[in-house]
Scaffold this motif. Sequence first.
Motif, PDB file in Angstrom:
ATOM      1  N   GLU A 253      -0.318  -9.013  -6.583  1.00  0.00           N
ATOM      2  CA  GLU A 253      -0.900  -7.840  -5.906  1.00  0.00           C
ATOM      3  C   GLU A 253      -0.365  -6.537  -6.500  1.00  0.00           C
ATOM      4  N   ILE A 254      -0.396  -6.446  -7.812  1.00  0.00           N
ATOM      5  CA  ILE A 254       0.130  -5.273  -8.515  1.00  0.00           C
ATOM      6  C   ILE A 254      -0.695  -4.019  -8.202  1.00  0.00           C
ATOM      7  N   GLY A 255      -1.963  -4.245  -7.816  1.00  0.00           N
ATOM      8  CA  GLY A 255      -2.843  -3.112  -7.533  1.00  0.00           C
ATOM      9  C   GLY A 255      -2.409  -2.319  -6.310  1.00  0.00           C
ATOM     10  N   ASP A 256      -1.528  -2.894  -5.489  1.00  0.00           N
ATOM     11  CA  ASP A 256      -1.105  -2.218  -4.261  1.00  0.00           C
ATOM     12  C   ASP A 256       0.155  -1.379  -4.454  1.00  0.00           C
ATOM     13  N   LEU A 257       0.656  -1.290  -5.678  1.00  0.00           N
ATOM     14  CA  LEU A 257       1.938  -0.627  -5.924  1.00  0.00           C
ATOM     15  C   LEU A 257       1.848   0.888  -5.689  1.00  0.00           C
ATOM     16  N   SER A 258       2.865   1.438  -5.005  1.00  0.00           N
ATOM     17  CA  SER A 258       2.868   2.883  -4.748  1.00  0.00           C
ATOM     18  C   SER A 258       3.102   3.644  -6.065  1.00  0.00           C
ATOM     19  N   PRO A 259       2.727   4.944  -6.111  1.00  0.00           N
ATOM     20  CA  PRO A 259       2.889   5.697  -7.371  1.00  0.00           C
ATOM     21  C   PRO A 259       4.341   5.683  -7.870  1.00  0.00           C
ATOM     22  N   SER A 260       5.326   5.840  -6.959  1.00  0.00           N
ATOM     23  CA  SER A 260       6.709   5.880  -7.455  1.00  0.00           C
ATOM     24  C   SER A 260       7.165   4.513  -7.955  1.00  0.00           C
ATOM     25  N   SER A 261       6.681   3.432  -7.321  1.00  0.00           N
ATOM     26  CA  SER A 261       7.046   2.097  -7.820  1.00  0.00           C
ATOM     27  C   SER A 261       6.370   1.839  -9.168  1.00  0.00           C
ATOM     28  N   GLN A 262       5.174   2.410  -9.356  1.00  0.00           N
ATOM     29  CA  GLN A 262       4.498   2.243 -10.658  1.00  0.00           C
ATOM     30  C   GLN A 262       5.350   2.834 -11.776  1.00  0.00           C
ATOM     31  N   VAL A 263       5.976   3.999 -11.498  1.00  0.00           N
ATOM     32  CA  VAL A 263       6.830   4.634 -12.520  1.00  0.00           C
ATOM     33  C   VAL A 263       8.007   3.711 -12.846  1.00  0.00           C
ATOM     34  N   LYS A 264       8.597   3.095 -11.808  1.00  0.00           N
ATOM     35  CA  LYS A 264       9.764   2.230 -12.037  1.00  0.00           C
ATOM     36  C   LYS A 264       9.383   0.980 -12.842  1.00  0.00           C
ATOM     37  N   LEU A 277      20.506  -0.313  -7.484  1.00  0.00           N
ATOM     38  CA  LEU A 277      20.934   0.847  -6.703  1.00  0.00           C
ATOM     39  C   LEU A 277      22.458   0.885  -6.623  1.00  0.00           C
ATOM     40  N   GLY A 278      23.027   2.030  -6.978  1.00  0.00           N
ATOM     41  CA  GLY A 278      24.484   2.198  -6.903  1.00  0.00           C
ATOM     42  C   GLY A 278      25.197   1.803  -8.182  1.00  0.00           C
ATOM     43  N   ALA A 279      24.482   1.186  -9.150  1.00  0.00           N
ATOM     44  CA  ALA A 279      25.134   0.789 -10.414  1.00  0.00           C
ATOM     45  C   ALA A 279      25.141   1.974 -11.355  1.00  0.00           C
ATOM     46  N   ASP A 280      26.156   2.040 -12.259  1.00  0.00           N
ATOM     47  CA  ASP A 280      26.128   3.169 -13.184  1.00  0.00           C
ATOM     48  C   ASP A 280      25.713   2.770 -14.593  1.00  0.00           C
ATOM     49  N   ALA A 281      25.542   1.485 -14.835  1.00  0.00           N
ATOM     50  CA  ALA A 281      25.069   1.100 -16.168  1.00  0.00           C
ATOM     51  C   ALA A 281      23.795   0.269 -16.024  1.00  0.00           C
ATOM     52  N   PRO A 282      22.791   0.543 -16.873  1.00  0.00           N
ATOM     53  CA  PRO A 282      21.554  -0.242 -16.776  1.00  0.00           C
ATOM     54  C   PRO A 282      21.785  -1.699 -17.182  1.00  0.00           C
ATOM     55  N   ARG A 283      20.941  -2.582 -16.665  1.00  0.00           N
ATOM     56  CA  ARG A 283      20.989  -4.006 -17.044  1.00  0.00           C
ATOM     57  C   ARG A 283      19.745  -4.334 -17.871  1.00  0.00           C
ATOM     58  N   ILE A 284      19.902  -5.316 -18.709  1.00  0.00           N
ATOM     59  CA  ILE A 284      18.766  -5.727 -19.553  1.00  0.00           C
ATOM     60  C   ILE A 284      17.890  -6.716 -18.782  1.00  0.00           C
ATOM     61  N   CYS A 285      16.588  -6.520 -18.878  1.00  0.00           N
ATOM     62  CA  CYS A 285      15.667  -7.479 -18.239  1.00  0.00           C
ATOM     63  C   CYS A 285      15.213  -8.480 -19.296  1.00  0.00           C
ATOM     64  N   ALA A 286      15.562  -9.752 -19.097  1.00  0.00           N
ATOM     65  CA  ALA A 286      15.200 -10.764 -20.101  1.00  0.00           C
ATOM     66  C   ALA A 286      14.028 -11.616 -19.636  1.00  0.00           C
ATOM     67  N   ALA A 287      13.502 -11.306 -18.453  1.00  0.00           N
ATOM     68  CA  ALA A 287      12.434 -12.159 -17.906  1.00  0.00           C
ATOM     69  C   ALA A 287      11.085 -11.818 -18.529  1.00  0.00           C
ATOM     70  N   ARG A 288      10.228 -12.818 -18.599  1.00  0.00           N
ATOM     71  CA  ARG A 288       8.842 -12.558 -18.995  1.00  0.00           C
ATOM     72  C   ARG A 288       8.101 -12.044 -17.764  1.00  0.00           C
ATOM     73  N   ILE A 289       7.303 -11.020 -17.942  1.00  0.00           N
ATOM     74  CA  ILE A 289       6.638 -10.454 -16.772  1.00  0.00           C
ATOM     75  C   ILE A 289       5.141 -10.791 -16.773  1.00  0.00           C
ATOM     76  N   VAL A 290       4.717 -11.406 -15.676  1.00  0.00           N
ATOM     77  CA  VAL A 290       3.303 -11.740 -15.505  1.00  0.00           C
ATOM     78  C   VAL A 290       2.861 -11.065 -14.201  1.00  0.00           C
ATOM     79  N   VAL A 291       1.739 -10.362 -14.231  1.00  0.00           N
ATOM     80  CA  VAL A 291       1.293  -9.662 -13.022  1.00  0.00           C
ATOM     81  C   VAL A 291      -0.122 -10.114 -12.674  1.00  0.00           C
ATOM     82  N   ALA A 292      -0.469  -9.970 -11.398  1.00  0.00           N
ATOM     83  CA  ALA A 292      -1.818 -10.385 -10.988  1.00  0.00           C
ATOM     84  C   ALA A 292      -2.370  -9.414  -9.952  1.00  0.00           C
ATOM     85  N   THR A 293      -3.667  -9.335  -9.916  1.00  0.00           N
ATOM     86  CA  THR A 293      -4.317  -8.513  -8.887  1.00  0.00           C
ATOM     87  C   THR A 293      -5.761  -8.967  -8.696  1.00  0.00           C
TER      88      THR A 293
END
Length: 469
Positions: A253-264, A277-293
């Motif tokens: 249900e990616i089509g329902d994402l709010s504008p600010s979540s779309q930016v993220k 939230l609250g972390a000071d160093a970014p983490r790497i995302c290693a997952a494959r991303i599949v979206v549906a709507t």
Amino acid sequence: MKTPAEEPAILLVDDEEELLFSTRLILRREGFANVLTQSDSRLVAAMLDEQPVAVLVLDMTMPHLSGLDLLRRVKETHPGLPVVMMTAVNDVDTAVTCMQAGADNYLVKPVDRTRLIATVGTCYDLGRTRTELDRLRRHLSEGQLENEAVFRDIITVSPRMRSIFFYLESVAPSRQPVLITGETGTGKELVARAIHTLSGGGGPFVAVNLAGLDDTMFSDTLFGHQRGAFTGADRAREGLVCRAEAGTLFLDEIGDLSPSSQVKLLRLLQEGEYLPLGADAPRICAARIVVATHVDLKAGMESGRFRSDLYYRLCAHHVALPPLRERPEDIPLLLEHFLDNAARALNKARPSAPQELSRYLAAYRFPGNIRELEALVRDAVARHPGRILSLEPFLVAISGDLALPQDEASNEERCHTCLLKDHFPTLKGAEEYLIAEALRLAGGNQRLAASYLGITRQALNKRLSRSPA
Ligand SMILES: Nc1ncnc2c1ncn2[C@@H]1O[C@H](COP(=O)(O)OP(=O)(O)OP(=O)(O)O)[C@@H](O)[C@H]1O
């Protein structure tokens, strides 16, 4: 754009070591993680044989083999590999010579940073598309899936679905996101699971439904938080992006994402990084991303509800699942499959379906698609005590929502005009017309015609016996 180390490389070839160093740096900073360099043109052929290369950038003037010579050789051995030439002269003749020899683009030294990034990026995408098309072509000509077993849960004999399977096999090795669109209940999650299995990352399949998540929930669910990040955060929470590491993150249900979540989400896809939230160093995302709507994202873009940059990022690979009414050939098989499942789940003897049921169902519009068929069968099995299912519960469910054949639907206006002719019809006239149309659509089958009209067969019979022959 991210090219993790296991992704095909960008190979830069130039005899000037300094230029190689600075160009590599620019591309690395832009997110191309796997950039290789070579200053000896004689060693390029061996490098191409040793590892997958996505884009080759060649200087024109080099000792031993010139860029042009190398280009001609490479085009013989690796015809699909995109090649960008770098020249010190900005003249049309040189550009034409390069293009005639098979170059995909060329850059003039000193190379402008923005143009370098754009050119390499475009060629990278071009190479990926060519590889996918090659695989697809090979698959289609062989007519055989490499991993038939992966698709065993997706029951189908539809040629459209089979070509989607071929496409899925060809895009599975890519790390780019996959967008799955289709009406509700068409099997989007099943397809996402197949992509996950084909990708073979070894990690888990993590599904999350984004409908109804506000921006705070979205961030917390996906990215997690550190202990003490906000009042009440007395322990750290691992986000789903982290849990899906080396696996697949399925965002439904990616089509329902709010504008600010779309930016993220865009940032996650572009940078390959996220910040709990609250972390000071970014983490790497290693997952494959599949979206549906199930919503029309293009219409969302036009109305400004969905970001176009996010859309284009997401649809690097796009699978559009056809609704069930466009693949009626699947109905008999699905019916048998769901009868087995329902009997097993309800611990009952498996009933059989009346012969004509598939034909009746094929005339129904199925707004809930395969999920609706599954529920109909389960309900019918649960209610029915006998060995042969009754048609009644199906006819009641499908009456009034008939899928007109394509040409009939487009001729809706024609139907209205023939009903109205040149005068307003009487009630009796309209009834006779509707009965005649229902019988025509049902191929003369009175039971089916009655179900279209929303009346019993006896009521139809009574009306038929009243009307003139
Ligand atoms: N081809 C198929 N063969 C067998 N079962 C199927 C098939 N397609 C869908 N199903 C079943 O139909 C149901 C709905 O499928 P799924 O959840 O994948 O659809 P969806 O498109 O993701 O729906 P939604 O948009 O509502 O999330 C599931 O129970 C699934 O197992």
